[in-house]
Design a protein around this motif. Structure first.
Motif, PDB file in Angstrom:
ATOM      1  N   TRP A 190       0.873  -1.177   0.000  1.00  0.00           N
ATOM      2  CA  TRP A 190       0.000   0.000   0.000  1.00  0.00           C
ATOM      3  C   TRP A 190       0.908   1.225   0.000  1.00  0.00           C
ATOM      4  CZ3 TRP A 190      -4.362   2.166  -1.051  1.00  0.00           C
ATOM      5  CH2 TRP A 190      -4.773   3.329  -0.389  1.00  0.00           C
ATOM      6  N   HIS A 193       1.149   7.415  -2.005  1.00  0.00           N
ATOM      7  CA  HIS A 193       1.845   8.593  -2.521  1.00  0.00           C
ATOM      8  C   HIS A 193       3.118   8.151  -3.233  1.00  0.00           C
ATOM      9  CE1 HIS A 193      -0.786  11.108  -0.135  1.00  0.00           C
ATOM     10  NE2 HIS A 193      -0.526  10.351   0.907  1.00  0.00           N
ATOM     11  N   ARG A 195       5.926   9.315  -2.869  1.00  0.00           N
ATOM     12  CA  ARG A 195       7.041   9.230  -1.896  1.00  0.00           C
ATOM     13  C   ARG A 195       7.102   7.850  -1.241  1.00  0.00           C
ATOM     14  NH1 ARG A 195       6.019  14.736  -1.324  1.00  0.00           N
ATOM     15  NH2 ARG A 195       7.828  15.864  -2.111  1.00  0.00           N
ATOM     16  N   ASN A 196       5.936   7.226  -1.077  1.00  0.00           N
ATOM     17  CA  ASN A 196       5.939   5.876  -0.514  1.00  0.00           C
ATOM     18  C   ASN A 196       6.621   4.898  -1.471  1.00  0.00           C
ATOM     19  OD1 ASN A 196       2.616   6.692   0.426  1.00  0.00           O
ATOM     20  ND2 ASN A 196       4.355   6.655   1.832  1.00  0.00           N
ATOM     21  N   GLU A 199      10.320   5.370  -1.093  1.00  0.00           N
ATOM     22  CA  GLU A 199      10.814   4.689   0.119  1.00  0.00           C
ATOM     23  C   GLU A 199      10.996   3.199  -0.129  1.00  0.00           C
ATOM     24  OE1 GLU A 199       7.976   5.516   3.228  1.00  0.00           O
ATOM     25  OE2 GLU A 199       8.341   7.685   2.985  1.00  0.00           O
TER      26      GLU A 199
END
Ligand SMILES: *[C@@H]1O[C@H](CO)[C@@H](O)[C@H](O)[C@H]1NC(C)=O
Ligand SMILES: *[C@@H]1O[C@H](CO)[C@@H](O)[C@H](O)[C@H]1NC(C)=O
Length: 366
Positions: A190, A193, A195-196, A199
């Protein structure tokens, strides 16, 4: 490069001026007429026969521009990546698969260069062979989850899928499954975004273990909750860098495009980007969605994606699965909430992805 128009003009000039030049040689009017006709007929026959001689028509065809040299095969399979979305949904709309009725499904155009690519619908067994022993990661928002459903249903069958549907759809959680028969490991993250997603890439880099296939896409959730195209653009740039960091050095990229997936020293991740679907504003189910997820906002988000040069079309690392196009082709009857579409759309995206994998790994179906 010659186009048909220039060639036509050239032919007209020859028919007109050669006999006129001969007239300067004091040929009789009858002889001139004879030459003129003979030339005209020769050229006309030549022009009509040309398409049957590929060597000549290749010289004249604009497709030359995108056809990269390919290892041995006569047709440049790499250029087929550009035609992956050249299809339509065919079959009956209202069909509960009775006799003589064909369920609506994605089909590639059967003509021209698209036909030469020999795209094929992969059935369960084909997909199992292709994905045997692979590690597939799908990450993103609700759309990515729908992509997982389509992929798992293809390799596990609909009963297999029903057993795990509950776990997969626990809100906002990751999900992991191993399909034992073919040792396929699939992880869903999940990652609403961009940015996730970044990461996630950093995490893989840190562990130095990479999936074989990564399908990623974030946009809908971000549009609703952040609603800031320039921030989206910035995070896409960072994301692109994190993807490139997972790839072999860029000077190798071209060689890899030619299908070096089995290269011993470099591990190759097949990256896909899951695009934002066509949004139908009037069908969105909350006031907030209708306010924020407008056509204008959608275009702004899509422009940021283009600007980021994340996609292969602009020499980036990810191949786009064009959900916007696929959902638009399916039409408003394929959605109930104006943003999540029927499985038909994601099934098509899965077929496109698997055909891309066949191309990239230089494989053909048996
Ligand atoms: C998957 O690979 C294993 C080992 O290479 C092989 O034994 C098995 O038959 C393959 N299964 C399918 C469905 O291709
Ligand atoms: C995703 O990123 C946002 C913003 O960077 C952060 O607040 C959130 O916790 C992240 N979610 C996950 C699942 O990593």
């Amino acid at each position: 490069m010659f186009g048909a128009v220039q060639l036509g003009l050239l032919a007209a000039c020859v028919v007109l001026f050669v006999p006129m030049g001969m007239a300067g040689w004091h040929l009789s009017r009858n002889k001139m007429l004879f030459f003129s006709c003979a030339l005209f007929i020769t050229l006309a026959v030549g022009v009509h026969l040309m398409p049957y001689f590929p060597a000549i028509s290749d010289l004249l065809s604009p497709a030359d521009i995108i056809s990269a040299p390919s290892g041995g095969s006569s047709f440049p399979r790499d250029s087929c990546l550009f035609f992956l979305h050249s299809g339509i949904y065919s079959g009956d709309e209202e069909c509960e698969s009775g006799i003589g009725c064909k369920k609506r499904s994605w089909e590639w155009i059967q003509s021209g260069e698209v036909a030469e690519c020999q795209f094929q619908e992969l059935k369960k067994l084909d997909a199992s062979i292709l994905l045997n022993g692979s590690w597939v990661v799908v990450a993103g928002d609700s759309q990515a989850r729908l992509m997982v459903v389509s992929l798992l249903e293809l390799v596990m069958g609909s009963e297999g899928m029903e057993r795990i549907r509950g776990d997969l759809f626990k809100r906002h959680s990751d999900y992991s499954v191993v399909v034992d028969e073919i040792a396929l490991k699939l992880d869903f993250f999940w990652a609403p975004h961009v940015r996730n997603l970044t990461e996630l890439m950093v995490r893989f880099k840190g562990k130095n273990r990479y999936p074989d296939v990564m399908v990623m896409g974030a946009g809908l959730w971000d549009m609703l909750h952040v609603n800031n195209p320039s921030d989206y653009g910035v995070s896409l740039m960072q994301f692109k860098d994190s993807c490139l960091a997972l790839m072999p050095v860029s000077s190798d990229l071209e060689a890899i495009d030619g299908g070096l997936s089995q290269a011993p020293s470099t591990q190759l991740v097949h990256f896909f980007w899951l695009g934002i679907p066509t949004l139908i504003n009037s069908m969105l189910n909350t006031e907030e969605k209708r306010d924020r997820m407008t056509d204008t906002m959608c275009d702004l988000y899509n422009n940021k994606l283009i600007d980021s040069k994340l996609l292969r079309q602009s020499s980036g690392p990810l191949l786009k699965l064009d959900i916007r196009l696929l959902s638009e082709l399916c039409g408003p009857q394929c959605t109930v909430d104006g943003m999540h579409y029927d499985q038909l759309v994601y099934d098509a995206a899965v077929q496109i992805m698997l055909n891309a994998l066949l191309i990239e790994s230089n494989q053909k179906l048996q």
